[in-house]
Design a protein around this motif. Structure first.
Motif, PDB file in Angstrom:
ATOM      1  N   GLU A  39      99.507  79.079  38.727  1.00  0.00           N
ATOM      2  CA  GLU A  39      99.142  77.906  37.936  1.00  0.00           C
ATOM      3  C   GLU A  39      98.341  76.940  38.798  1.00  0.00           C
ATOM      4  O   GLU A  39      98.357  77.014  40.027  1.00  0.00           O
ATOM      5  CB  GLU A  39     100.394  77.211  37.387  1.00  0.00           C
ATOM      6  N   GLY A  40      97.656  76.015  38.135  1.00  0.00           N
ATOM      7  CA  GLY A  40      96.866  75.036  38.869  1.00  0.00           C
ATOM      8  C   GLY A  40      95.607  75.605  39.480  1.00  0.00           C
ATOM      9  O   GLY A  40      95.028  75.008  40.392  1.00  0.00           O
ATOM     10  N   LEU A  41      95.169  76.783  38.987  1.00  0.00           N
ATOM     11  CA  LEU A  41      93.972  77.405  39.526  1.00  0.00           C
ATOM     12  C   LEU A  41      92.717  76.630  39.112  1.00  0.00           C
ATOM     13  O   LEU A  41      92.714  75.957  38.076  1.00  0.00           O
ATOM     14  CB  LEU A  41      93.853  78.843  39.025  1.00  0.00           C
ATOM     15  N   PRO A  42      91.643  76.735  39.886  1.00  0.00           N
ATOM     16  CA  PRO A  42      90.381  76.131  39.447  1.00  0.00           C
ATOM     17  C   PRO A  42      89.908  76.751  38.135  1.00  0.00           C
ATOM     18  O   PRO A  42      90.179  77.926  37.858  1.00  0.00           O
ATOM     19  CB  PRO A  42      89.414  76.473  40.594  1.00  0.00           C
ATOM     20  N   ASN A  43      89.201  75.960  37.344  1.00  0.00           N
ATOM     21  CA  ASN A  43      88.586  76.434  36.110  1.00  0.00           C
ATOM     22  C   ASN A  43      87.069  76.453  36.275  1.00  0.00           C
ATOM     23  O   ASN A  43      86.507  75.675  37.050  1.00  0.00           O
ATOM     24  CB  ASN A  43      88.945  75.524  34.930  1.00  0.00           C
ATOM     25  N   VAL A  44      86.425  77.334  35.514  1.00  0.00           N
ATOM     26  CA  VAL A  44      84.971  77.379  35.521  1.00  0.00           C
ATOM     27  C   VAL A  44      84.424  76.025  35.078  1.00  0.00           C
ATOM     28  O   VAL A  44      84.905  75.433  34.107  1.00  0.00           O
ATOM     29  CB  VAL A  44      84.451  78.486  34.581  1.00  0.00           C
ATOM     30  N   LYS A  45      83.421  75.514  35.813  1.00  0.00           N
ATOM     31  CA  LYS A  45      82.769  74.263  35.422  1.00  0.00           C
ATOM     32  C   LYS A  45      81.576  74.602  34.538  1.00  0.00           C
ATOM     33  O   LYS A  45      80.610  75.204  34.996  1.00  0.00           O
ATOM     34  CB  LYS A  45      82.309  73.469  36.634  1.00  0.00           C
ATOM     35  N   PHE A  46      81.662  74.222  33.282  1.00  0.00           N
ATOM     36  CA  PHE A  46      80.579  74.490  32.352  1.00  0.00           C
ATOM     37  C   PHE A  46      79.621  73.296  32.321  1.00  0.00           C
ATOM     38  O   PHE A  46      79.977  72.174  32.698  1.00  0.00           O
ATOM     39  CB  PHE A  46      81.132  74.784  30.961  1.00  0.00           C
ATOM     40  N   ASP A  47      78.428  73.555  31.845  1.00  0.00           N
ATOM     41  CA  ASP A  47      77.345  72.584  31.958  1.00  0.00           C
ATOM     42  C   ASP A  47      76.708  72.382  30.589  1.00  0.00           C
ATOM     43  O   ASP A  47      75.959  73.226  30.117  1.00  0.00           O
ATOM     44  CB  ASP A  47      76.309  73.139  32.952  1.00  0.00           C
ATOM     45  N   GLY A  48      77.055  71.299  29.918  1.00  0.00           N
ATOM     46  CA  GLY A  48      76.513  71.065  28.589  1.00  0.00           C
ATOM     47  C   GLY A  48      76.333  69.593  28.304  1.00  0.00           C
ATOM     48  O   GLY A  48      76.393  68.747  29.201  1.00  0.00           O
ATOM     49  N   PHE A 337      83.167  79.799  49.034  1.00  0.00           N
ATOM     50  CA  PHE A 337      84.347  79.797  48.164  1.00  0.00           C
ATOM     51  C   PHE A 337      84.022  80.429  46.818  1.00  0.00           C
ATOM     52  O   PHE A 337      84.716  81.336  46.341  1.00  0.00           O
ATOM     53  CB  PHE A 337      84.849  78.365  47.983  1.00  0.00           C
ATOM     54  N   LEU A 338      82.924  79.978  46.204  1.00  0.00           N
ATOM     55  CA  LEU A 338      82.538  80.491  44.887  1.00  0.00           C
ATOM     56  C   LEU A 338      82.168  81.971  44.935  1.00  0.00           C
ATOM     57  O   LEU A 338      82.374  82.697  43.953  1.00  0.00           O
ATOM     58  CB  LEU A 338      81.372  79.672  44.334  1.00  0.00           C
ATOM     59  N   SER A 339      81.633  82.426  46.054  1.00  0.00           N
ATOM     60  CA  SER A 339      81.226  83.829  46.174  1.00  0.00           C
ATOM     61  C   SER A 339      82.404  84.786  46.056  1.00  0.00           C
ATOM     62  O   SER A 339      82.221  85.959  45.719  1.00  0.00           O
ATOM     63  CB  SER A 339      80.507  84.058  47.509  1.00  0.00           C
ATOM     64  N   GLY A 340      83.607  84.286  46.325  1.00  0.00           N
ATOM     65  CA  GLY A 340      84.784  85.140  46.234  1.00  0.00           C
ATOM     66  C   GLY A 340      85.516  85.064  44.919  1.00  0.00           C
ATOM     67  O   GLY A 340      86.601  85.638  44.778  1.00  0.00           O
ATOM     68  N   LEU A 341      84.934  84.370  43.913  1.00  0.00           N
ATOM     69  CA  LEU A 341      85.645  84.117  42.663  1.00  0.00           C
ATOM     70  C   LEU A 341      84.955  84.766  41.468  1.00  0.00           C
ATOM     71  O   LEU A 341      83.733  84.916  41.429  1.00  0.00           O
ATOM     72  CB  LEU A 341      85.734  82.605  42.412  1.00  0.00           C
ATOM     73  N   VAL A 363      83.273  75.236  39.979  1.00  0.00           N
ATOM     74  CA  VAL A 363      84.628  75.193  39.434  1.00  0.00           C
ATOM     75  C   VAL A 363      85.150  73.766  39.497  1.00  0.00           C
ATOM     76  O   VAL A 363      84.661  72.933  40.272  1.00  0.00           O
ATOM     77  CB  VAL A 363      85.591  76.128  40.196  1.00  0.00           C
ATOM     78  N   VAL A 364      86.151  73.497  38.659  1.00  0.00           N
ATOM     79  CA  VAL A 364      86.839  72.209  38.639  1.00  0.00           C
ATOM     80  C   VAL A 364      88.293  72.437  39.022  1.00  0.00           C
ATOM     81  O   VAL A 364      88.934  73.364  38.514  1.00  0.00           O
ATOM     82  CB  VAL A 364      86.752  71.562  37.246  1.00  0.00           C
ATOM     83  N   ILE A 365      88.791  71.592  39.899  1.00  0.00           N
ATOM     84  CA  ILE A 365      90.195  71.687  40.322  1.00  0.00           C
ATOM     85  C   ILE A 365      90.952  70.524  39.702  1.00  0.00           C
ATOM     86  O   ILE A 365      90.646  69.349  39.964  1.00  0.00           O
ATOM     87  CB  ILE A 365      90.333  71.658  41.861  1.00  0.00           C
ATOM     88  N   LYS A 376      85.210  68.778  41.844  1.00  0.00           N
ATOM     89  CA  LYS A 376      84.421  69.985  41.620  1.00  0.00           C
ATOM     90  C   LYS A 376      83.959  70.599  42.938  1.00  0.00           C
ATOM     91  O   LYS A 376      83.748  69.898  43.932  1.00  0.00           O
ATOM     92  CB  LYS A 376      83.201  69.660  40.754  1.00  0.00           C
ATOM     93  N   ILE A 377      83.818  71.921  42.897  1.00  0.00           N
ATOM     94  CA  ILE A 377      83.176  72.667  43.978  1.00  0.00           C
ATOM     95  C   ILE A 377      81.947  73.318  43.356  1.00  0.00           C
ATOM     96  O   ILE A 377      82.070  74.138  42.437  1.00  0.00           O
ATOM     97  CB  ILE A 377      84.100  73.745  44.562  1.00  0.00           C
TER      98      ILE A 377
END
Length: 417
Positions: A39-48, A337-341, A363-365, A376-377
């Protein structure tokens, strides 16, 4: 994301990050998080585009993007008068969102999420048609729902936005605690209710022509080992004049050393973020003031080779350098970091991009272990994202204050009268 939900922090904005080594520690802890946590994992950061919506006292669903003119709610009936330009994107986006949410019959879920009992609550929502929004390309039409926020109460020129009382926070310009500047704050919510709402809305959205996808928070997972060594071992040489280097041997001695070594010399980060300001501003030689993490200046120095001492006076160069090192580390460590996700929406970083494909923004934490506010990362998006709508804003002509005040007055007249 801006608008109703406000500015999203970077990791160096966190109060717990006091030094260069602390920043590395945040990234190390994020690696442990994705390795072990359920739980508490980062979520994808969407752009809209912001299309956040709430429930009016009448029970009608209406969009509220955070402006004072939006307090009554933007409905199907009022969207044309709110956005008079026929080409404005909200002329399409808002009716699409309202139609989907109304047809989906989500009243039970909205009640469970607190929107009926709390008219200042809203669903933090973004809209993205197929193609590129800002700097991220999507192959379909999407409505992204991130969670539930509550507006803060605020009054401007006699017009009050209802909401929860604003807490106090440090104001670096006034040197004292004042009500925080954020428009809203994230609040706890029933995750099962949100999942049910998204399922109902998506079933309706799929029937539109063209179809839309309604998506909630999308957690990431690890796809490969996250290795920060390539970033931390990067050799860093700051563009500086020979005269400056001759007068500052401690900086000259660092030239060509690793990013890790540069970070270790930053015992106190150059500025702390207190929304919406940093507590340190540097005067430039052309008469402006910038914070040490100013992105255009970072690109000019680190990517384009402009000597840092040609931008700010000599006594402020080291502060600017430290800001650039912090931002560069956030960019490069973030990329590793993102390259491993990966996620249900694909990998965060695409190794073999096809035509018109882009990486995710990042991603958003949202994890209380890191503090009250999400952050965000974004990796390389810190720079590449400046080429989209964000970049246009960074390079846009400055609107005169008198003109801005005129726009506000006209907006308030429409609201009050």
């Amino acid at each position: 994301m801006g608008g109703a939900a406000g500015h999203m922090r970077h990791p160096f904005d966190l109060m717990s990050v006091k030094s260069g080594n602390d920043l590395v520690g945040i990234f190390e802890s994020l690696k442990s998080l994705v390795n072990t946590a359920a739980e508490g994992l980062p979520n994808v950061k969407f752009d809209g585009s912001n299309v956040s919506f709430k429930v009016l006292e009448t029970g009608e669903i209406a969009v509220d993007r955070g402006a004072y003119a939006d307090i009554p709610g933007i409905t199907m009936r009022s969207v044309v008068s709110r956005y008079k330009n026929p080409k404005h994107g909200m002329r399409t986006a808002i009716p699409t969102v309202l139609r989907i949410m109304t047809l989906a019959k989500i009243e039970p879920e909205l009640k469970a999420l607190g929107l009926y009992a709390n008219p200042h609550y809203f669903l933090n929502t973004e809209y993205a048609e197929a193609g590129t929004i800002n700097a991220t390309a999507y192959s379909g039409n999407y409505i992204f729902i991130h969670g539930v926020n509550a507006f803060y109460e605020n009054t401007f020129r006699g017009v009050t936005r209802p909401g929860i009382p604003k807490p106090l926070g440090y104001n670096p310009k006034k040197g004292m605690d004042t009500p925080v500047s954020e428009k809203s704050v994230e609040v706890p919510y029933d995750k099962q209710a949100l999942a049910s709402l998204i399922k109902k809305a998506n079933e309706v959205a799929q029937q539109l022509d063209p179809p839309f996808n309604v998506v909630g928070p999308v957690p990431v997972s690890k796809k490969a080992q996250i290795d920060y060594r390539p970033a931390l071992s990067e050799s860093i040489t700051i563009p500086l004049s020979p005269e400056y280097l001759a007068q500052h041997p401690e900086v000259a001695a660092l030239q060509g050393s690793s990013l890790k070594n540069w970070l270790s010399t930053i015992k106190k980060k150059p500025a702390q973020y207190y929304a919406p300001l940093y507590d340190v501003e540097i005067p430039t030689l052309d008469g402006r003031k910038i914070n040490p993490y100013h992105k255009n200046t970072y690109v000019a120095v680190m990517d384009n080779g402009t000597p840092a001492d040609s931008i700010v006076p000599s006594e402020h160069v080291r502060t600017l350098i430290d800001g650039h090192i912090i931002l560069h580390a956030t960019r490069k460590l973030g990329h590793q970091f993102l390259s491993g996700l990966t996620s249900d929406f694909g990998d965060m970083i695409l190794l073999n991009k096809k035509k018109d494909e882009t990486d995710h923004e990042g991603v958003v934490i949202r994890n209380p272990a890191y503090g009250q506010y999400p952050f965000k990362i974004t990796g390389e998006f810190i720079v590449t994202g400046m080429g989209g709508a964000f970049g246009a804003k960074m390079n846009a002509p400055i609107i005169a204050e008198s003109y801005l005040k005129k726009l506000i007055r006209e907006s308030l007249k429409r609201l009050v009268f």
